[in-house]
Design a protein around this motif. Structure first.
Motif, short mmCIF file in Angstrom:
data_model
loop_
_atom_site.label_atom_id
_atom_site.label_comp_id
_atom_site.label_asym_id
_atom_site.label_seq_id
_atom_site.Cartn_x
_atom_site.Cartn_y
_atom_site.Cartn_z
N ALA A 144 -5.71 -3.74 -4.09
CA ALA A 144 -7.12 -3.84 -3.71
C ALA A 144 -7.98 -3.71 -4.96
O ALA A 144 -7.74 -2.83 -5.79
N ILE A 145 -8.99 -4.58 -5.10
CA ILE A 145 -9.81 -4.59 -6.31
C ILE A 145 -11.30 -4.39 -6.02
O ILE A 145 -12.09 -4.27 -6.97
N PHE A 146 -11.66 -4.31 -4.73
CA PHE A 146 -13.09 -4.25 -4.38
C PHE A 146 -13.19 -4.02 -2.88
O PHE A 146 -12.35 -4.52 -2.12
N THR A 147 -14.18 -3.26 -2.43
CA THR A 147 -14.44 -3.17 -1.00
C THR A 147 -15.85 -3.65 -0.70
O THR A 147 -16.80 -3.29 -1.41
N THR A 148 -15.98 -4.47 0.31
CA THR A 148 -17.31 -4.94 0.72
C THR A 148 -18.06 -3.82 1.43
O THR A 148 -19.22 -3.53 1.11
N TYR A 149 -17.37 -3.16 2.38
CA TYR A 149 -18.00 -2.10 3.17
C TYR A 149 -17.45 -0.74 2.76
O TYR A 149 -16.24 -0.52 2.75
N GLY A 342 3.35 6.71 11.56
CA GLY A 342 4.61 5.97 11.47
C GLY A 342 4.41 4.50 11.17
O GLY A 342 5.34 3.70 11.31
N ILE A 343 3.21 4.12 10.74
CA ILE A 343 2.92 2.72 10.47
C ILE A 343 3.50 2.29 9.13
O ILE A 343 3.94 1.16 8.96
N ILE A 344 3.51 3.22 8.17
CA ILE A 344 4.22 2.97 6.91
C ILE A 344 5.29 4.05 6.74
O ILE A 344 5.19 5.13 7.34
N LYS A 345 6.29 3.75 5.93
CA LYS A 345 7.43 4.66 5.79
C LYS A 345 7.45 5.38 4.45
O LYS A 345 7.98 6.49 4.33
N LYS A 346 6.90 4.74 3.41
CA LYS A 346 6.98 5.29 2.05
C LYS A 346 5.65 5.89 1.64
O LYS A 346 4.59 5.35 1.95
N LYS A 347 5.74 7.00 0.90
CA LYS A 347 4.53 7.62 0.37
C LYS A 347 4.17 6.92 -0.94
O LYS A 347 4.66 7.25 -2.01
N GLU A 348 3.31 5.95 -0.81
CA GLU A 348 2.91 5.09 -1.92
C GLU A 348 2.18 5.87 -3.02
O GLU A 348 1.36 6.75 -2.73
N ASN A 349 2.51 5.55 -4.27
CA ASN A 349 1.68 6.03 -5.38
C ASN A 349 0.37 5.26 -5.29
O ASN A 349 0.30 4.08 -5.62
N ILE A 350 -0.67 5.92 -4.81
CA ILE A 350 -1.88 5.23 -4.42
C ILE A 350 -2.57 4.53 -5.58
O ILE A 350 -3.29 3.54 -5.39
N GLU A 351 -2.34 4.98 -6.79
CA GLU A 351 -2.96 4.35 -7.95
C GLU A 351 -2.37 2.97 -8.23
O GLU A 351 -2.95 2.20 -9.01
N ASP A 352 -1.24 2.66 -7.61
CA ASP A 352 -0.67 1.31 -7.71
C ASP A 352 -1.29 0.37 -6.68
O ASP A 352 -1.19 -0.85 -6.81
N ALA A 353 -1.90 0.95 -5.65
CA ALA A 353 -2.38 0.15 -4.53
C ALA A 353 -3.82 -0.32 -4.68
O ALA A 353 -4.25 -1.25 -4.00
N PHE A 354 -4.58 0.32 -5.54
CA PHE A 354 -5.98 -0.09 -5.73
C PHE A 354 -6.42 0.20 -7.16
O PHE A 354 -5.81 1.01 -7.88
N THR A 355 -7.46 -0.47 -7.59
CA THR A 355 -8.05 -0.23 -8.91
C THR A 355 -9.52 -0.59 -8.88
O THR A 355 -9.93 -1.50 -8.15
N VAL A 356 -10.31 0.13 -9.67
CA VAL A 356 -11.73 -0.21 -9.83
C VAL A 356 -12.02 -0.55 -11.30
O VAL A 356 -13.17 -0.66 -11.69
N LYS A 357 -10.97 -0.75 -12.09
CA LYS A 357 -11.12 -0.99 -13.51
C LYS A 357 -11.85 -2.28 -13.83
O LYS A 357 -12.43 -2.43 -14.90
N HIS A 358 -11.79 -3.24 -12.89
CA HIS A 358 -12.35 -4.56 -13.17
C HIS A 358 -13.75 -4.75 -12.59
O HIS A 358 -14.31 -5.84 -12.68
N LEU A 359 -14.28 -3.69 -12.00
CA LEU A 359 -15.66 -3.75 -11.52
C LEU A 359 -16.62 -3.68 -12.70
O LEU A 359 -16.30 -3.07 -13.73
N PRO A 360 -17.80 -4.29 -12.58
CA PRO A 360 -18.78 -4.21 -13.68
C PRO A 360 -19.14 -2.76 -13.99
O PRO A 360 -19.27 -1.93 -13.08
N LYS A 361 -19.28 -2.45 -15.25
CA LYS A 361 -19.61 -1.07 -15.67
C LYS A 361 -21.09 -0.81 -15.50
O LYS A 361 -21.91 -1.68 -15.68
#
Length: 361
Positions: A144-149, A342-361
């Motif tokens: 994920a790289i951006f959220t609208t809402y 029980g919708i997901i099985k693995k405890k995801e490293n959340i920093e791999d799943a989203f980033t805000v690094k590419h948003l305008p500063k």
């Protein structure tokens, strides 16, 4: 230096003319021509070294226009206000000015943006935050790289005057809910909604309209507005008030595309934000454009959706940290809720799943 060389060559030729008894007059002429050639050649060479202006084969200047980067964006539904910033950026050439040739591919009930992006047919998609985590849990490395809402616009709508104050009051009622809704799994478990009569929501509000005790799912800028236009008075519960508040209309891509094209992603996000800002300064213009793209859409409905959307887009963390911002805490909370259900099985490293690094500063 050129004149010295010429004098040397002239002396050689003079010696030949004087001392060479067998030499003909033509030899002298040839020598004279040769000397003149040396003088002119060396003079030109000397001039070129000084001015550099006589070389007619100067290196070509790299003035070719850089080709725009082609990119396909797949949305999650038909053209409408939910994606107005994207369509505004397309129509007003904001993407083009950012060096991008963007194709906007509309979604729909039969289109999975996750599958389209995972297959490589599009580079950017729109989905809900939990779709990204579910895809990763199943082996598809989306980011994920951006959220609208900033907050979920999901609502449960009921007829005005019904004694519904909280989610527990839904027990004993008919509820028109779409299949496979994650938020409903959460509500059912948290509020023990075991006495709700589940009915499939198909998008039609006709059955709800005639059943005064029924509840129907919706989005803040859709169903409540549609019912209002039909002169029905309603109220609603915001699902985000239940504690289940995933980011909504999230832009995502694949890990590989993000790694290989960070500048493109950054330019795309900056242009998309500019598109949203343009929309809110020129809503009537862009709504008319959306109507052209989706003739079945209602201009009046789009107009009524402008304000409810605005707070979801520019409020929350976006008010202080900029549009599209997402926090690690919110993503971790969502991950833990999905694990609990029980919708997901693995405890995801959340920093791999989203980033805000590419948003305008």
């Amino acid at each position: 230096m050129g004149s010295e060389l010429a004098r040397e060559e002239f002396e050689k030729c003079k010696n030949i003319l004087i001392g060479g008894k067998c030499m003909r007059k033509s030899v002298g002429i040839l020598c004279l021509i040769f000397v003149l050639f040396i003088v002119n050649g060396c003079g030109a060479s000397s001039d070129k070294r000084v001015t550099g202006s006589l070389d007619h084969k100067a290196p070509a200047v790299a003035n070719e226009t850089k080709k725009p980067v082609q990119l396909t964006q797949v949305t999650s539904f038909f053209p409408g206000p939910d994606f107005a910033g994207i369509y505004a950026a397309k129509k007003k050439n904001i993407y083009e000015k950012a060096g991008l040739d963007v194709t906007v591919q509309p979604g729909g009930p039969e289109v999975s943006a996750v599958q389209v992006v995972a297959s490589g047919k599009a580079q950017i998609g729109i989905a809900q935050a939990y779709d990204v985590l579910l895809a990763r849990d199943q082996g598809t490395p989306l980011v994920a790289i951006f959220t609208t809402y900033q907050h979920s616009p999901r609502v449960l709508v009921f007829h005005k005057g019904q004694p519904i104050k909280g989610f527990g009051d839904l027990n004993g009622r008919e509820a028109y809910i779409g299949p496979g809704q994650v938020y409903w799994d959460y509500l059912t478990k948290k509020y023990a909604l075991d006495k709700v009569k589940m009915l499939k929501y198909t998008g039609s509000l006709a059955n709800f309209a005639y059943s005064k005790e029924a509840v129907v799912q919706g989005f803040l800028m859709n169903e409540p507005i549609e019912l209002k236009l039909q002169s029905m008075e309603t109220d609603y519960l915001l699902v985000s008030d239940s504690g289940f508040d995933p980011y909504s209309n999230v832009l995502f891509t694949t890990e590989k595309y993000l790694k290989d094209n960070p500048e493109t992603v950054q330019n795309y996000l900056k242009a998309t934000i500019e598109g949203w800002n343009y929309y809110y300064a020129n809503t009537e213009e862009i709504n008319a454009y959306l109507k052209e793209l989706n003739p079945g859409a209602s201009l009046e409905r789009m107009k009524l959706a402008v304000e409810p959307m605005k707070d979801l887009i520019y409020g929350g963390d976006a008010a202080g940290k900029g549009m599209g911002y997402m926090s690690k805490q919110r993503w971790e909370e969502l991950r833990d809720q999905l694990l609990d259900l029980g919708i997901i099985k693995k405890k995801e490293n959340i920093e791999d799943a989203f980033t805000v690094k590419h948003l305008p500063k």
